[in-house]
Write an enzyme that holds these catalytic residues in place. Structure first.
Site, PDB file in Angstrom:
ATOM      1  N   THR A  15       0.857  -1.190   0.000  1.00 42.07           N
ATOM      2  CA  THR A  15       0.000   0.000   0.000  1.00 42.07           C
ATOM      3  C   THR A  15       0.897   1.245   0.000  1.00 42.07           C
ATOM      4  OG1 THR A  15      -0.203   0.360   2.398  1.00 42.07           O
ATOM      5  CG2 THR A  15      -1.707  -1.269   1.402  1.00 42.07           C
ATOM      6  N   SER A  19       4.186   6.026  -4.425  1.00 44.31           N
ATOM      7  CA  SER A  19       5.083   7.137  -4.084  1.00 44.31           C
ATOM      8  C   SER A  19       6.126   6.711  -3.057  1.00 44.31           C
ATOM      9  CB  SER A  19       4.235   8.287  -3.513  1.00 44.31           C
ATOM     10  OG  SER A  19       5.032   9.382  -3.118  1.00 44.31           O
ATOM     11  N   LEU A  41      -4.079   5.213  -2.953  1.00 40.41           N
ATOM     12  CA  LEU A  41      -5.261   6.071  -3.072  1.00 40.41           C
ATOM     13  C   LEU A  41      -5.294   6.675  -4.474  1.00 40.41           C
ATOM     14  CD1 LEU A  41      -7.556   7.241  -1.321  1.00 40.41           C
ATOM     15  CD2 LEU A  41      -6.030   9.089  -0.654  1.00 40.41           C
ATOM     16  N   SER A 156       7.354   4.597  12.518  1.00 38.47           N
ATOM     17  CA  SER A 156       8.268   5.747  12.379  1.00 38.47           C
ATOM     18  C   SER A 156       9.025   5.875  13.686  1.00 38.47           C
ATOM     19  CB  SER A 156       7.479   7.029  12.126  1.00 38.47           C
ATOM     20  OG  SER A 156       8.320   8.160  12.282  1.00 38.47           O
ATOM     21  N   TYR A 169       0.460  12.206  14.384  1.00 35.92           N
ATOM     22  CA  TYR A 169       1.289  11.261  13.622  1.00 35.92           C
ATOM     23  C   TYR A 169       2.062  10.326  14.561  1.00 35.92           C
ATOM     24  CZ  TYR A 169       4.760   9.751  10.133  1.00 35.92           C
ATOM     25  OH  TYR A 169       5.573   9.010   9.299  1.00 35.92           O
ATOM     26  N   SER A 172      -0.221   7.799  16.027  1.00 34.44           N
ATOM     27  CA  SER A 172      -0.609   6.769  15.048  1.00 34.44           C
ATOM     28  C   SER A 172       0.510   5.755  14.875  1.00 34.44           C
ATOM     29  CB  SER A 172      -0.982   7.404  13.704  1.00 34.44           C
ATOM     30  OG  SER A 172       0.163   7.858  12.995  1.00 34.44           O
ATOM     31  N   LYS A 173       1.742   6.225  14.857  1.00 32.25           N
ATOM     32  CA  LYS A 173       2.866   5.312  14.600  1.00 32.25           C
ATOM     33  C   LYS A 173       3.212   4.471  15.838  1.00 32.25           C
ATOM     34  CE  LYS A 173       3.479   6.314  10.276  1.00 32.25           C
ATOM     35  NZ  LYS A 173       3.204   5.324   9.230  1.00 32.25           N
ATOM     36  N   ILE A 202      13.528  10.330   5.689  1.00 26.12           N
ATOM     37  CA  ILE A 202      13.788   9.743   4.381  1.00 26.12           C
ATOM     38  C   ILE A 202      13.321  10.734   3.305  1.00 26.12           C
ATOM     39  CG2 ILE A 202      13.373   7.697   2.923  1.00 26.12           C
ATOM     40  CD1 ILE A 202      14.598   6.985   5.711  1.00 26.12           C
ATOM     41  N   THR A 204      11.414  11.804   0.541  1.00 26.92           N
ATOM     42  CA  THR A 204      10.212  11.412  -0.224  1.00 26.92           C
ATOM     43  C   THR A 204       9.317  12.651  -0.337  1.00 26.92           C
ATOM     44  OG1 THR A 204       8.749  10.923   1.642  1.00 26.92           O
ATOM     45  CG2 THR A 204      10.219   9.138   0.957  1.00 26.92           C
TER      46      THR A 204
HETATM   47  P1  NAP Z   1       4.558   9.476   0.430  1.00 29.25           P
HETATM   48  O1  NAP Z   1       5.612   9.631  -0.600  1.00 29.25           O
HETATM   49  O2  NAP Z   1       3.631  10.611   0.688  1.00 29.25           O
HETATM   50  O3  NAP Z   1       3.723   8.152   0.094  1.00 29.25           O
HETATM   51  C1  NAP Z   1       2.579   7.805   0.789  1.00 29.25           C
HETATM   52  C2  NAP Z   1       1.599   7.205  -0.179  1.00 29.25           C
HETATM   53  O4  NAP Z   1       0.451   6.766   0.558  1.00 29.25           O
HETATM   54  C3  NAP Z   1       1.107   8.197  -1.234  1.00 29.25           C
HETATM   55  O5  NAP Z   1       1.133   7.629  -2.521  1.00 29.25           O
HETATM   56  C4  NAP Z   1      -0.322   8.469  -0.788  1.00 29.25           C
HETATM   57  O6  NAP Z   1      -1.214   8.785  -1.844  1.00 29.25           O
HETATM   58  C5  NAP Z   1      -0.701   7.134  -0.181  1.00 29.25           C
HETATM   59  N1  NAP Z   1      -1.881   7.255   0.662  1.00 29.25           N
HETATM   60  C6  NAP Z   1      -2.246   8.283   1.455  1.00 29.25           C
HETATM   61  N2  NAP Z   1      -3.427   8.043   2.039  1.00 29.25           N
HETATM   62  C7  NAP Z   1      -3.833   6.836   1.589  1.00 29.25           C
HETATM   63  C8  NAP Z   1      -4.998   6.052   1.806  1.00 29.25           C
HETATM   64  N3  NAP Z   1      -5.996   6.478   2.609  1.00 29.25           N
HETATM   65  N4  NAP Z   1      -5.094   4.858   1.187  1.00 29.25           N
HETATM   66  C9  NAP Z   1      -4.119   4.428   0.353  1.00 29.25           C
HETATM   67  N5  NAP Z   1      -3.001   5.137   0.104  1.00 29.25           N
HETATM   68  C10 NAP Z   1      -2.855   6.327   0.705  1.00 29.25           C
HETATM   69  O7  NAP Z   1       5.202   9.151   1.849  1.00 29.25           O
HETATM   70  P2  NAP Z   1       6.457   8.244   2.268  1.00 29.25           P
HETATM   71  O8  NAP Z   1       7.440   9.147   2.879  1.00 29.25           O
HETATM   72  O9  NAP Z   1       6.849   7.334   1.180  1.00 29.25           O
HETATM   73  O10 NAP Z   1       5.796   7.420   3.449  1.00 29.25           O
HETATM   74  C11 NAP Z   1       5.519   6.022   3.376  1.00 29.25           C
HETATM   75  C12 NAP Z   1       5.312   5.508   4.788  1.00 29.25           C
HETATM   76  O11 NAP Z   1       6.521   5.679   5.527  1.00 29.25           O
HETATM   77  C13 NAP Z   1       4.222   6.260   5.560  1.00 29.25           C
HETATM   78  O12 NAP Z   1       3.530   5.368   6.382  1.00 29.25           O
HETATM   79  C14 NAP Z   1       5.031   7.222   6.416  1.00 29.25           C
HETATM   80  O13 NAP Z   1       4.343   7.591   7.580  1.00 29.25           O
HETATM   81  C15 NAP Z   1       6.246   6.363   6.726  1.00 29.25           C
HETATM   82  N6  NAP Z   1       7.420   7.149   7.127  1.00 29.25           N
HETATM   83  C16 NAP Z   1       8.003   8.044   6.276  1.00 29.25           C
HETATM   84  C17 NAP Z   1       9.107   8.747   6.714  1.00 29.25           C
HETATM   85  C18 NAP Z   1       9.831   9.733   5.841  1.00 29.25           C
HETATM   86  O14 NAP Z   1      10.763  10.384   6.332  1.00 29.25           O
HETATM   87  N7  NAP Z   1       9.475   9.879   4.580  1.00 29.25           N
HETATM   88  C19 NAP Z   1       9.606   8.546   8.006  1.00 29.25           C
HETATM   89  C20 NAP Z   1       8.979   7.640   8.831  1.00 29.25           C
HETATM   90  C21 NAP Z   1       7.883   6.931   8.382  1.00 29.25           C
HETATM   91  P3  NAP Z   1      -1.490  10.347  -2.167  1.00 29.25           P
HETATM   92  O15 NAP Z   1      -0.189  10.883  -2.701  1.00 29.25           O
HETATM   93  O16 NAP Z   1      -2.601  10.298  -3.155  1.00 29.25           O
HETATM   94  O17 NAP Z   1      -1.881  10.979  -0.851  1.00 29.25           O
END
Ligand code: NAP
Length: 262
Positions: A15, A19, A41, A156, A169, A172-173, A202, A204
């Site tokens: 899931t 992105s 999504l 996280s 956030y 949730s984590k 990270i 992103t």
């Molecule tokens: P991202 O690039 O924003 O990717 C998240 C993806 O989840 C997006 O494609 C988003 O779609 C999708 N999404 C959002 N709401 C959704 C829903 N209700 N159902 C299905 N898909 C949904 O973020 P990321 O940084 O890769 O994060 C991925 C995971 O890693 C997340 O759980 C985040 O909390 C965790 N994380 C990230 C970091 C970091 O530093 N980046 C650090 C710790 C944890 P839309 O673009 O359409 O909203």
């Protein structure tokens, strides 16, 4: 870069696969031989990830392969998750034996001003969404008598240590970690392992909006001195998905460059 084929003949659901970290997980899994269901999504983003997998990447080792699928899902909706699992089983005649819950959102605000809707929305997607997908995949695996599965939930480091502006956030984590440990205890008798990955900072789209000033301050706390790459989180997911981690369940692995060691 993948150097093995540990995931050949595995069907993996990712899931948030359109992105960032989820997309990198899809690429890594496919490069190790998995068939990947990219769920997001954003249907267009999921399809773009699948297109990239089908095309393969120039110079990439491993087996990118064909047969991947894009699916639209809102992980916070039980009906939407159920529909996705039905679509997967209709197409592949089996449930995914690997599942990575990487869909997630932020809606940052300081505690004193955090709106109820901002709190609820982040919990709905990050925590309830992880619950709904974990439950649906586990139910499908148990129902078909599968002998093993690996569920990997994206927590996280912020769930452990908190972060300014992220009460929703971080809650949730932290919840995702508790859910994962309980799932690990309950599902081990079915051969299903459940683990968390705790990324730090990270690069992103999620972190793109964080001001440079804040990033530079945070980087002073990272012993390795830089932000992580999505592929570095994907490497750990591939390990947890594979039999190389067959004696690991109910744990959390930090991928933080050493942020908040100890
Ligand atoms: P991202 O690039 O924003 O990717 C998240 C993806 O989840 C997006 O494609 C988003 O779609 C999708 N999404 C959002 N709401 C959704 C829903 N209700 N159902 C299905 N898909 C949904 O973020 P990321 O940084 O890769 O994060 C991925 C995971 O890693 C997340 O759980 C985040 O909390 C965790 N994380 C990230 C970091 C970091 O530093 N980046 C650090 C710790 C944890 P839309 O673009 O359409 O909203």
């Amino acid at each position: 870069m993948a150097s093995s084929s540990r995931l050949i003949s595995r069907l993996a659901l990712v899931t948030g696969g359109g992105s960032g970290i989820g997309q990198a997980v899809c690429q890594r899994f496919a490069s190790e031989g998995a068939t990947v269901v990219v769920a997001d999504l954003n249907q267009d983003a999921a399809e773009e990830t699948v297109d990239a997998l089908q095309r393969g990447q120039k110079g990439q080792r491993g087996q990118i392969g064909q047969g991947h699928m894009a699916g639209q899902v809102d992980v916070s909706s039980k009906d939407s998750v159920k529909k996705l699992i039905t679509q997967i089983q209709t197409r592949y005649f089996q449930p995914p034996s690997v599942c990575v819950n990487a869909a997630g959102i932020t809606q940052d605000n300081f505690l004193l001003s955090l709106e109820e809707e901002e709190f609820d929305k982040v919990i709905q997607v990050n925590l309830k969404g992880t619950f709904l997908v974990t439950q649906a995949v586990a139910q499908a695996l148990v129902a078909c008598g599968a002998s093993k599965g690996s569920i990997i939930n994206m927590g996280s480091i912020v769930g452990k240590v908190g972060n300014l502006g992220q009460a929703n956030y971080s809650a949730s984590k932290a919840g995702v970690e508790g859910l994962t440990r309980t799932a690990a205890k309950e599902l081990s008798k079915f051969g299903i392992r459940c683990n968390c990955v705790l990324p730090g900072f990270i690069t992103t789209p999620m972190t793109d909006s964080v001001p440079d000033k804040v990033i530079n301050k945070l980087l002073t706390l990272v012993p390795l001195g830089r932000m992580g790459e999505p592929a570095e989180v994907a490497d750990v997911c591939a390990f947890l998905a594979s039999d190389d981690s067959r004696y690991i369940t109910g744990t959390s692995i930090e991928v933080t460059g050493g942020l908040f060691i100890g």
